[in-house]
Design a protein around this motif. Structure first.
Motif, PDB file in Angstrom:
ATOM      1  N   TRP A  34       0.852  -1.199   0.000  1.00 46.01           N
ATOM      2  CA  TRP A  34       0.000   0.000   0.000  1.00 46.01           C
ATOM      3  C   TRP A  34       0.881   1.240   0.000  1.00 46.01           C
ATOM      4  O   TRP A  34       1.936   1.262   0.634  1.00 46.01           O
ATOM      5  CB  TRP A  34      -0.892  -0.012   1.244  1.00 46.01           C
ATOM      6  CG  TRP A  34      -1.494   1.324   1.594  1.00 46.01           C
ATOM      7  CD1 TRP A  34      -2.473   1.998   0.906  1.00 46.01           C
ATOM      8  CD2 TRP A  34      -1.156   2.161   2.706  1.00 46.01           C
ATOM      9  NE1 TRP A  34      -2.768   3.191   1.525  1.00 46.01           N
ATOM     10  CE2 TRP A  34      -1.970   3.331   2.635  1.00 46.01           C
ATOM     11  CE3 TRP A  34      -0.245   2.046   3.767  1.00 46.01           C
ATOM     12  CZ2 TRP A  34      -1.902   4.353   3.579  1.00 46.01           C
ATOM     13  CZ3 TRP A  34      -0.173   3.073   4.700  1.00 46.01           C
ATOM     14  CH2 TRP A  34      -1.001   4.206   4.604  1.00 46.01           C
ATOM     15  N   SER A  35       0.456   2.283  -0.721  1.00 49.12           N
ATOM     16  CA  SER A  35       1.155   3.562  -0.746  1.00 49.12           C
ATOM     17  C   SER A  35       2.596   3.361  -1.214  1.00 49.12           C
ATOM     18  O   SER A  35       2.818   2.809  -2.292  1.00 49.12           O
ATOM     19  CB  SER A  35       1.087   4.209   0.646  1.00 49.12           C
ATOM     20  OG  SER A  35       1.466   5.558   0.593  1.00 49.12           O
TER      21      SER A  35
ATOM     22  N   ASP B 219      -3.645   1.452  -3.884  1.00 53.49           N
ATOM     23  CA  ASP B 219      -3.433   2.884  -4.080  1.00 53.49           C
ATOM     24  C   ASP B 219      -1.945   3.236  -4.007  1.00 53.49           C
ATOM     25  O   ASP B 219      -1.511   4.045  -3.168  1.00 53.49           O
ATOM     26  CB  ASP B 219      -4.215   3.686  -3.040  1.00 53.49           C
ATOM     27  CG  ASP B 219      -4.616   5.063  -3.572  1.00 53.49           C
ATOM     28  OD1 ASP B 219      -4.913   5.177  -4.769  1.00 53.49           O
ATOM     29  OD2 ASP B 219      -4.617   6.025  -2.782  1.00 53.49           O
TER      30      ASP B 219
ATOM     31  N   TYR C  56       1.979   4.494  -4.612  1.00 54.61           N
ATOM     32  CA  TYR C  56       2.751   5.631  -5.092  1.00 54.61           C
ATOM     33  C   TYR C  56       3.368   5.222  -6.429  1.00 54.61           C
ATOM     34  O   TYR C  56       3.834   4.083  -6.579  1.00 54.61           O
ATOM     35  CB  TYR C  56       3.848   5.978  -4.078  1.00 54.61           C
ATOM     36  CG  TYR C  56       4.919   6.892  -4.635  1.00 54.61           C
ATOM     37  CD1 TYR C  56       4.680   8.253  -4.803  1.00 54.61           C
ATOM     38  CD2 TYR C  56       6.166   6.387  -5.000  1.00 54.61           C
ATOM     39  CE1 TYR C  56       5.654   9.092  -5.318  1.00 54.61           C
ATOM     40  CE2 TYR C  56       7.144   7.221  -5.515  1.00 54.61           C
ATOM     41  CZ  TYR C  56       6.879   8.569  -5.673  1.00 54.61           C
ATOM     42  OH  TYR C  56       7.851   9.385  -6.192  1.00 54.61           O
TER      43      TYR C  56
ATOM     44  N   HIS D   6      -7.008   7.656   0.520  1.00 56.69           N
ATOM     45  CA  HIS D   6      -5.722   6.960   0.511  1.00 56.69           C
ATOM     46  C   HIS D   6      -5.400   6.309   1.853  1.00 56.69           C
ATOM     47  O   HIS D   6      -4.801   5.234   1.897  1.00 56.69           O
ATOM     48  CB  HIS D   6      -4.606   7.955   0.137  1.00 56.69           C
ATOM     49  CG  HIS D   6      -3.246   7.340   0.100  1.00 56.69           C
ATOM     50  ND1 HIS D   6      -2.845   6.467  -0.903  1.00 56.69           N
ATOM     51  CD2 HIS D   6      -2.188   7.453   0.941  1.00 56.69           C
ATOM     52  CE1 HIS D   6      -1.600   6.084  -0.681  1.00 56.69           C
ATOM     53  NE2 HIS D   6      -1.183   6.665   0.426  1.00 56.69           N
TER      54      HIS D   6
END
Length: 212
Positions: A12-13, A40, A42, A179
């Motif tokens: 995640w991220s 989600d 980066y 997010h």
């Protein structure tokens, strides 16, 4: 723990590109990645994180892990700190003060952790962010990714992921969660459980065929 694949990865991220990098390294070693789930994520080089302000990151961090603390109190705490990024010890002191003002202190989740643990978590996140800013793009992958996007994520960032890994996601799902709340949402947990079951069934069939 598991010297041989197939491997199942989820990030995640900033953990998204990390999981993709791990997948690329495993594939280079001729290992199989049966599941790559990006929540989600980066996207390196997308301009998604174009500034490095520890105060903004600290305020966002505290707002997520200790939502019952007023944003004004958090902002004042960060503003009173030296302009130069504080050390882990200084951050721990700041967090201890904020925890002391939190009605949920010591109950559950992040509120049950002390200032030292939270400061260490924040410092690790900051380190990962600095590394991510130095990464231009992800490697191309043979495995397909499953993506779960928060609502309103720009289309150009989704396309950038497809371009970097060399293929569109096997499945792309959009949720109404933002997010930060997406990682605790029931929809994510259900999607992950469904995918793990699906992958386990597929791997079981392959194992049976190899035995035959």
């Amino acid at each position: 723990m598991q010297p041989k694949g197939p491997y199942r990865l989820l990030g995640w991220s900033l953990g998204g590109p990390l999981a993709a990098m791990v997948a690329a390294r495993l594939e280079k070693q001729a290992q199989e990645v049966s599941l790559l789930a990006l929540v989600d994520p980066y996207i390196p080089g997308s301009g998604q994180t174009n500034e490095d302000d520890w105060r903004k990151d600290f305020t966002a961090f505290v707002s997520v892990i200790l939502p019952s603390i007023s944003s004004e109190l958090v902002a004042n705490s960060a503003h009173e700190a030296p302009r130069k990024e504080p050390s882990e010890t200084e951050l721990a002191i700041m967090l201890e003060r904020l925890l002391a003002s939190d009605a949920a202190y010591g109950r559950e989740g992040y509120a049950a952790l002390g200032g030292e643990e939270l400061a260490r978590t924040f410092c690790v996140a900051r380190h990962l962010k600095r590394l991510s800013l130095k990464t231009d793009a992800l490697h191309r992958l043979s495995c397909e990714a499953d993506c779960l996007w928060s609502e309103g994520r720009p289309q150009e960032e989704r396309q950038a992921l497809t371009h970097q890994v060399g293929q569109a996601p096997r499945r792309a799902i959009e949720t109404s969660e933002d997010h930060f709340s997406i990682v605790a949402s029931d929809s994510l947990l259900l999607q992950v459980a469904e995918k793990l079951q699906e992958v386990a069934q597929r791997e079981a069939i392959v194992d049976e065929q190899e035995l035959v």
